[in-house]
Design an enzyme around this catalytic site. Structure first.
Site, short mmCIF file in Angstrom:
data_model
loop_
_atom_site.label_atom_id
_atom_site.label_comp_id
_atom_site.label_asym_id
_atom_site.label_seq_id
_atom_site.Cartn_x
_atom_site.Cartn_y
_atom_site.Cartn_z
N CYS A 207 -1.20 -6.54 -0.88
CA CYS A 207 -1.00 -6.76 -2.01
C CYS A 207 0.66 -5.71 -1.78
O CYS A 207 0.37 -4.09 -1.49
CB CYS A 207 -1.07 -6.13 -2.92
SG CYS A 207 -0.44 -6.14 -4.74
N CYS B 199 1.67 -3.63 -5.49
CA CYS B 199 0.41 -2.77 -5.86
C CYS B 199 0.71 -1.27 -4.61
O CYS B 199 0.35 -0.16 -5.22
CB CYS B 199 -0.81 -2.96 -5.13
SG CYS B 199 -1.42 -4.96 -5.63
N ASP B 200 0.86 -1.68 -3.31
CA ASP B 200 0.34 -0.55 -2.74
C ASP B 200 1.68 -0.12 -1.82
O ASP B 200 1.70 0.70 -1.14
CB ASP B 200 -0.66 -0.74 -1.63
CG ASP B 200 -2.58 -1.63 -2.15
OD1 ASP B 200 -2.82 -0.37 -3.56
OD2 ASP B 200 -2.59 -1.91 -1.49
#
Ligand code: NDP
Length: 312
Positions: free
Chosen positions: A136, A139-140
């Site tokens: 992701c 997300c990261d």
């Protein structure tokens, strides 16, 4: 077989399931929530979550899910470890069997079983998960700003992840196993025109290299056989997601991949009393906050449904 009859069964323990539980419990629906095989869901394999509102300093994914669970328990949700192994939606109350040993009859069911990212299946990919390996970018990706990263995949997700990362990272290596991408023309053009994205065609990943965190990847050109090592700090696998919905097949309307279809603007499925929230019904946004939002919607939809049915 042990039997119970309840007002509301929630299946799944990610942000959608726990949020549905908070709302359902506060509305007096006495929900029972079955956590499934990975209590806490996909966020338990993420490290830091920095885009969930309310945590200005960020929060570690597993801790966040413990907080979600505690909040659902505080209002009386009965949270249980167990897998729903089969359902019968041709009868009302609706039926669900847990671990082939408990049968629950429920006047409403909220499905929040999520989706699972597909992985390449390399042991090194698993070992370095959350230490540079991610599924992701939203997300990261932020953790790799100013660094070099690689994305594997040739679909819309890979194109989108690569474009997103190109804004943050110095260089993005996009690894496509064929000589063409499956992504839509528009997305392909966008990614091909980004100056800091290098597309590696006919390229498969052999190994993710690094001891405690990702340091490089070893790739092989399937046409020439040439092996190369690319130094990267982040390795993003974007080869698709699989919604965890197989036990509902035959009862619920789904798209070709298995995402549950809901009536636009609601969480209603084609079966009365069955509601779907989170990634099990969303292949577009797939964020913790949107999953939580639809979990809330599902509990409100279920509450209204029970009121109309006269279930108190
Ligand atoms: P897709 O199934 O469309 O694409 C998967 C990609 O990963 C393919 O290029 C495939 O290669 C590749 N792949 C699969 N397995 C491997 C492997 N083991 N090694 C290397 N590569 C592999 O998945 P997406 O997640 O990209 O998209 C899913 C759906 O969601 C699609 O319908 C897509 O259009 C949609 N979507 C739409 C978006 C948007 O509109 N903004 C954004 C994201 C997704 P190959 O082609 O060789 O099989």
């Amino acid at each position: 077989m042990e039997k119970e009859i309840i007002k509301c069964l929630i299946i799944g323990s990610g942000p959608a399931g726990y949020t549905a539980a908070i709302y359902a419990a506060r509305a007096g629906m006495s929900p029972i929530l079955y956590q499934g095989g990975q209590p806490g869901g996909q966020l338990t394999i993420t490290s830091e979550v920095e885009n969930y509102p309310g945590y200005p300093k960020g929060i570690n994914g597993p801790t966040m899910m413990i907080d979600f669970q505690a909040q659902a328990e505080r209002f009386g949700t009965d949270i249980r470890y167990g897998m729903v192994t089969s359902v019968d939606f041709n009868t009302y109350p609706l039926k669900a069997t847990i671990d082939e040993s408990i049968e629950i009859e429920a006047y409403s069911i909220i499905i929040a079983t999520g989706a699972s990212a597909k992985w390449l299946g390399l042991p090194s990919e698993q070992r370095l998960n959350s230490h540079g390996v991610s599924a992701c970018a939203v997300c990261d990706g932020y953790f790799y700003r100013g660094m070099d990263v690689a994305v594997v995949g040739g679909g819309d997700t890979a194109a989108e992840e690569a474009s997103y990362l190109a804004k943050l990272c110095t260089k993005v290596h996009l690894l496509v196993r064929k000589g063409e991408m499956r992504a839509s023309k528009f997305m392909q053009e966008r990614v091909k025109n980004l100056p800091n994205v290098q597309i590696w065609w006919h390229t498969e990943t052999e190994e993710v290299l690094g001891t405690n965190e990702v340091e490089a990847i070893r790739v092989r050109n399937t046409q020439t056989g040439q092996v190369s090592e690319i130094p990267v700090k982040g390795f993003f696998v974007a080869i698709g997601h699989q919604p965890n919905t197989s036990i509902f097949k035959g009862f619920l309307d789904m798209d070709d991949t298995g995402y549950i279809k809901t009536v636009a603007g609601t969480t209603k499925t084609n079966i009365e009393g069955v509601f779907a929230a989170g990634d099990a019904q969303d292949n577009v946004y797939r964020q913790a906050v949107t999953a939580a939002g639809t979990g809330c919607m599902a509990a409100l939809d279920a509450e209204r449904f029970l009121a109309i049915k006269g279930v108190h």
